[in-house]
Design an enzyme around this catalytic site. Structure first.
Site, PDB file in Angstrom:
ATOM      1  N   THR A  76      -0.904  -0.933  -4.314  1.00 21.88           N
ATOM      2  CA  THR A  76      -1.019  -2.401  -4.288  1.00 21.88           C
ATOM      3  C   THR A  76      -2.092  -2.822  -3.296  1.00 21.88           C
ATOM      4  O   THR A  76      -2.951  -3.652  -3.605  1.00 21.88           O
ATOM      5  CB  THR A  76       0.342  -3.051  -3.923  1.00 21.88           C
ATOM      6  OG1 THR A  76       1.247  -2.838  -5.006  1.00 21.88           O
ATOM      7  CG2 THR A  76       0.198  -4.547  -3.694  1.00 21.88           C
ATOM      8  N   GLN A 183      -0.935   5.668 -12.262  1.00 27.24           N
ATOM      9  CA  GLN A 183      -0.072   6.414 -13.186  1.00 27.24           C
ATOM     10  C   GLN A 183      -0.749   7.648 -13.770  1.00 27.24           C
ATOM     11  O   GLN A 183      -0.106   8.425 -14.460  1.00 27.24           O
ATOM     12  CB  GLN A 183       0.388   5.509 -14.338  1.00 27.24           C
ATOM     13  CG  GLN A 183       1.330   4.396 -13.925  1.00 27.24           C
ATOM     14  CD  GLN A 183       2.711   4.874 -13.523  1.00 27.24           C
ATOM     15  OE1 GLN A 183       3.072   6.033 -13.716  1.00 27.24           O
ATOM     16  NE2 GLN A 183       3.495   3.981 -12.963  1.00 27.24           N
ATOM     17  N   SER A 203      -1.896   6.266  -5.498  1.00 28.89           N
ATOM     18  CA  SER A 203      -0.623   6.098  -4.804  1.00 28.89           C
ATOM     19  C   SER A 203      -0.069   7.470  -4.461  1.00 28.89           C
ATOM     20  O   SER A 203      -0.413   8.454  -5.106  1.00 28.89           O
ATOM     21  CB  SER A 203       0.344   5.354  -5.732  1.00 28.89           C
ATOM     22  OG  SER A 203       1.646   5.415  -5.222  1.00 28.89           O
ATOM     23  N   HIS A 205       3.538   7.908  -4.045  1.00 29.36           N
ATOM     24  CA  HIS A 205       4.924   8.076  -4.502  1.00 29.36           C
ATOM     25  C   HIS A 205       5.085   8.198  -6.010  1.00 29.36           C
ATOM     26  O   HIS A 205       6.193   8.397  -6.492  1.00 29.36           O
ATOM     27  CB  HIS A 205       5.808   6.950  -3.946  1.00 29.36           C
ATOM     28  CG  HIS A 205       5.685   5.639  -4.670  1.00 29.36           C
ATOM     29  ND1 HIS A 205       6.644   5.177  -5.540  1.00 29.36           N
ATOM     30  CD2 HIS A 205       4.721   4.702  -4.636  1.00 29.36           C
ATOM     31  CE1 HIS A 205       6.277   3.995  -6.009  1.00 29.36           C
ATOM     32  NE2 HIS A 205       5.121   3.688  -5.479  1.00 29.36           N
ATOM     33  N   CYS A 328       8.449  -3.410 -10.882  1.00 28.18           N
ATOM     34  CA  CYS A 328       7.932  -4.549 -10.125  1.00 28.18           C
ATOM     35  C   CYS A 328       8.306  -5.864 -10.780  1.00 28.18           C
ATOM     36  O   CYS A 328       8.298  -6.900 -10.151  1.00 28.18           O
ATOM     37  CB  CYS A 328       6.418  -4.448 -10.019  1.00 28.18           C
ATOM     38  SG  CYS A 328       5.904  -2.795  -9.595  1.00 28.18           S
TER      39      CYS A 328
END
Length: 404
Positions: A76, A183, A203, A205, A328
């Protein structure tokens, strides 16, 4: 087999035990706990060396120079830094940005904020399968377009955009290209030495690393400039200030190292499991695949079950951790904005379930899932007056419902 079964790997992943073990070495007094910006003693030097190794591991997975990797608090922040940072730096060239309606909220809401600040944003609608029509993208490009942001793999339906061709189109026109690769990294091959991508968000995680850590790739040749959004000690070559969280960075690095080693075999395994799941449920009546199996990530399956309310389906599937929409936005009762952008009606969008598989998913779990889904759909439809009317041949679209 343990219940519930976790099939929501696109929301987050458990930390790989190898990653957790590595992270533990960077927390306590007897570990490497120093501040990597401390230049005057070995505690700082050792921490800095650990960060350098992790930066290399991330760069190696994506074919980048380690100096092009900027650590952030997650994808983000990376999306915000890339889009706001580039827009603010290059706004004298133009104030037009292009993105798509199916991007992650971190991209869409950042673009909305820039609109409030006087930028103009074009939101492209994808085709029915979720893929962006490149002719439409080309038609949207203008002389004052400074930035295009189109993701690699969609988090809800798993479709893969043609980022190589989009990159060529942008480079030919001198437009900066940002890709949200949250992703896809570690799941699909990414080679930034070949791709004409200028900014890319990552990302930790989503690929068995810790939460709260991410990175932004910022191209050096041709050099891309971005304006910092977080000010302070000038860390990360002035692009993102703040003390580096060594344990998280080391965790992300180790996760990316493992992903690079295991990606090929793991993706073939997951593709097999995803196909097994789809083959096990696709002959249920009124079942629709959202997205595109051919042009899709190997680990995501998004399916709509007509005449079944999504929330009641999720409750019926309480032994499965699945989602309707992304984590989200699944807290809202709105149907998925991604599915609506594909032109789907609200009823179908509401009855959609995303299954996302991962490193610890087994064949036994998939077979259990198939069985449970089939039984649950049958049971819920037996209770549904809409299903009964559909089976009697009533055209539900032509009915005038009374408003009480």
């Amino acid at each position: 087999m343990k219940l519930p079964i976790y099939l929501d790997y696109s929301a987050t992943t458990p930390v790989d035990p190898r990653v957790a073990e590595k992270m533990m070495q960077f927390l306590t007094l007897d570990g490497t706990f120093g501040n990597p910006a401390s230049r005057s003693h070995r505690f700082g030097w050792q921490a800095e060396e650990a960060v350098d190794i992790a930066r290399n591991q991330i760069a190696e997975l994506v074919g980048a120079d380690p100096r092009e990797i900027v650590f952030t608090s997650g994808a983000t922040e990376s999306d915000n830094l890339a889009i706001k940072g580039a827009a603010n730096f290059y706004q004298k060239k133009g104030k037009h940005i292009i993105t798509s309606k199916t991007e992650h909220k971190a991209v869409l809401d950042t673009c909305r904020q820039l609109e409030r600040e006087g930028f103009e944003v074009t939101y492209l609608a994808p085709q029915r399968n979720g893929i962006i029509d490149l002719n439409e993208l080309e038609a949207a490009m203008r002389d004052d377009t400074i930035l295009v942001s189109i993701m690699h793999v969609n988090n809800e339906i798993g479709v893969v955009q043609d980022i190589a061709t989009i990159g060529e189109m942008c480079r030919a026109r001198g437009i900066i290209y940002h890709v949200d690769a949250t992703q896809s990294v570690g799941k699909l091959p990414i080679d930034l030495s070949q791709l004409k991508v200028d900014l890319m968000s990552f990302s930790g995680h989503k690929i068995y690393g810790p939460k709260g850590i991410g990175a932004l790739y910022v191209r050096r040749k041709p050099r891309i400039r971005i304006e910092a959004q977080m000010h302070g000690g000038g860390h990360e070559r002035g692009m993102r200030s703040g003390t580096l969280p060594v344990h998280q960075i080391v965790g992300m690095g180790e996760a990316y190292r493992i992903a690079k080693e295991e990606m090929e075999t793991e993706m073939a395994r997951l593709r097999g499991l995803r196909n097994r799941l789809w083959n096990g449920i696709k002959d249920i009546e009124e079942v629709y695949l959202n997205g595109d199996l051919e042009q899709g990530a190997p680990n995501i399956l998004n399916v709509s079950f007509n005449y079944v309310e999504g929330e009641s389906l999720i409750m019926a599937l309480k032994d499965l951790a699945v989602s309707s929409g992304s984590a989200c936005t699944s807290a809202t009762l709105e149907p998925s904005y991604v599915l609506r952008a594909l032109g789907m009606n609200d009823e179908l969008a509401h009855s959609s379930i995303r299954f996302s598989l991962g490193r610890f998913t087994t064949e036994e779990e998939i077979d259990y899932t198939i069985d449970l889904v089939r039984k649950s759909i049958g049971r819920l439809r037996d209770l549904s007056p809409l299903w009964e009317m559909y089976k009697q041949g009533v055209d539900l679209n032509s009915i005038e419902w009374a408003h009480h």
